[in-house]
Design a protein around this motif. Structure first.
Motif, mmCIF file in Angstrom:
data_model
loop_
_atom_site.group_PDB
_atom_site.id
_atom_site.type_symbol
_atom_site.label_atom_id
_atom_site.label_comp_id
_atom_site.label_asym_id
_atom_site.label_seq_id
_atom_site.Cartn_x
_atom_site.Cartn_y
_atom_site.Cartn_z
ATOM 1 N N GLY A 33 15.901 50.874 8.614
ATOM 2 C CA GLY A 33 14.477 51.037 8.846
ATOM 3 C C GLY A 33 14.180 51.929 10.030
ATOM 4 O O GLY A 33 15.076 52.529 10.632
ATOM 5 N N LEU A 34 12.905 51.997 10.361
ATOM 6 C CA LEU A 34 12.399 52.869 11.418
ATOM 7 C C LEU A 34 11.381 52.093 12.239
ATOM 8 O O LEU A 34 10.898 51.042 11.806
ATOM 9 N N PHE A 35 11.052 52.617 13.419
ATOM 10 C CA PHE A 35 9.954 52.007 14.161
ATOM 11 C C PHE A 35 9.215 53.068 14.966
ATOM 12 O O PHE A 35 9.735 54.147 15.254
ATOM 13 N N GLU A 36 7.983 52.755 15.292
ATOM 14 C CA GLU A 36 7.138 53.585 16.140
ATOM 15 C C GLU A 36 6.562 52.705 17.240
ATOM 16 O O GLU A 36 6.169 51.556 16.997
ATOM 17 N N ALA A 98 7.145 48.508 12.789
ATOM 18 C CA ALA A 98 8.475 48.598 12.172
ATOM 19 C C ALA A 98 8.313 48.725 10.662
ATOM 20 O O ALA A 98 7.551 47.975 10.045
ATOM 21 N N VAL A 99 9.001 49.684 10.060
ATOM 22 C CA VAL A 99 9.000 49.890 8.610
ATOM 23 C C VAL A 99 10.449 49.800 8.147
ATOM 24 O O VAL A 99 11.327 50.471 8.711
ATOM 25 N N PHE A 100 10.700 48.987 7.121
ATOM 26 C CA PHE A 100 12.091 48.707 6.767
ATOM 27 C C PHE A 100 12.206 48.358 5.293
ATOM 28 O O PHE A 100 11.223 48.030 4.624
ATOM 29 N N TYR A 116 6.677 46.249 6.273
ATOM 30 C CA TYR A 116 6.335 46.603 7.656
ATOM 31 C C TYR A 116 5.843 45.393 8.436
ATOM 32 O O TYR A 116 5.331 44.419 7.874
ATOM 33 N N ILE A 117 6.051 45.458 9.730
ATOM 34 C CA ILE A 117 5.528 44.478 10.684
ATOM 35 C C ILE A 117 4.850 45.240 11.810
ATOM 36 O O ILE A 117 5.402 46.208 12.349
ATOM 37 N N ILE A 118 3.651 44.808 12.176
ATOM 38 C CA ILE A 118 2.910 45.396 13.292
ATOM 39 C C ILE A 118 2.712 44.307 14.343
ATOM 40 O O ILE A 118 2.269 43.200 14.027
ATOM 41 N N GLN A 119 3.028 44.625 15.599
ATOM 42 C CA GLN A 119 2.793 43.727 16.731
ATOM 43 C C GLN A 119 1.976 44.474 17.781
ATOM 44 O O GLN A 119 2.102 45.707 17.912
ATOM 45 N N SER A 120 1.169 43.747 18.547
ATOM 46 C CA SER A 120 0.361 44.402 19.587
ATOM 47 C C SER A 120 0.277 43.542 20.840
ATOM 48 O O SER A 120 0.318 42.307 20.760
#
Length: 281
Positions: A33-36, A98-100, A116-120
């Motif tokens: 996967g990837l992350f930003e 995160a996209v996986f 995907y998972i988004i955290q803030s």
């Protein structure tokens, strides 16, 4: 870092302490996967087009589907999550996207559907560390490959994790990583620049560096602001001969390096660039 109150998993909000992945998830098992890492204000994601261009290019390289309108959908969900979590309490938020790949065997049919998972979190306001600058070291173990995969913001982050652990053990603020050609690639969470005789230098993507968003922005913005910028391989002696050294990433922008292996550096043009080109974004 404290947990955000909610996380977004494939478009649905869950309590952040709720487990979301199984042991068979390929992102967990293989780093597939990837992350930003995003700097987000109430008006949107800073350098959004750069982030999503890198993300979509990486998804295609990993043979993940890119659904129509994926970037726009995710951008909207990022803002919704930040607002739900109160992440703009300090004026801006730090977001990890995160996209996986999901659950499929190593040898079986490849699942191309992205998860995907988004955290803030509220973006913590750093103290005035720029009074002295970062103290950098050089990670002695492991080397970065110089291939197309090296440019990804990949979930397979082991080399940088080990370099960051080495930095902490040595009492350093950050650590630079060498590539397989024994030249400098980047730092554990940032791209590398240096200045000599008023010219800006940074390693090219062919040297195995992560395709940093702030790095890309500065490569485009510096010439328009009247500065000369050169992409070329960088060695340790090059850095020791520099007038200024700085790191860049999407959250902190331009980060002054005060010292590397006992060599002290000034802070003149890098401070001007930070004020003119980054803090005005």
């Amino acid at each position: 870092m404290a947990l955000s109150s909610s996380s977004n998993y494939n478009g649905i909000l869950y309590p952040s302490d709720r487990p979301l992945l199984t042991a068979d998830n390929r992102g967990f098992r293989y780093g597939d996967g990837l992350f930003e890492t995003l700097f987000v204000g109430p008006g949107g994601i800073r350098l959004s087009s750069y982030h999503f261009d890198r993300l979509v290019s990486g998804m295609r390289l990993l043979d993940l589907d890119v659904p129509p309108g994926f970037a726009e959908k995710i951008a909207g969900e990022v803002l919704t999550l930040c607002e739900a979590n109160g992440s703009f309490a300090s004026g801006a938020a730090r977001v990890r996207l995160a996209v996986f790949r999901g659950e499929s065997s190593f040898t079986g049919p490849v699942d191309r559907q992205p998860n995907y998972i988004i955290q803030s979190w509220p973006l913590a306001i750093a103290g005035d560390a720029d009074e002295t600058g970062l103290v950098l070291g050089l990670f002695p173990d492991g080397r970065k490959a110089c291939d197309v995969l090296a440019n990804l913001k990949s979930s397979n982050y082991l080399l940088y994790i080990l370099a960051a652990q080495y930095a902490r053990k040595q009492g350093l603020d950050e650590c630079l990583v060498l590539n397989s050609r024994e030249r400098l690639a980047d730092a554990t969470i940032a791209s590398l620049f240096y200045v000599r005789d008023s010219v800006f230098y940074t390693p090219p993507l062919s040297e195995g560096v992560v395709d940093g968003v702030m790095r890309r922005y500065l490569l485009e913005a510096l010439p328009g602001a009247g500065y000369t910028v050169v992409e070329q391989p960088v060695t340790v002696p090059d850095l020791m001969d520099a007038d200024e050294v700085f790191l860049t990433n999407a959250i902190r922008g331009v980060i002054w390096v005060g010292a590397f292996q006992g060599r002290r550096f000034g802070r003149r043009l890098s401070a001007v660039v930070d004020e003119q080109l980054v803090k005005t974004l």
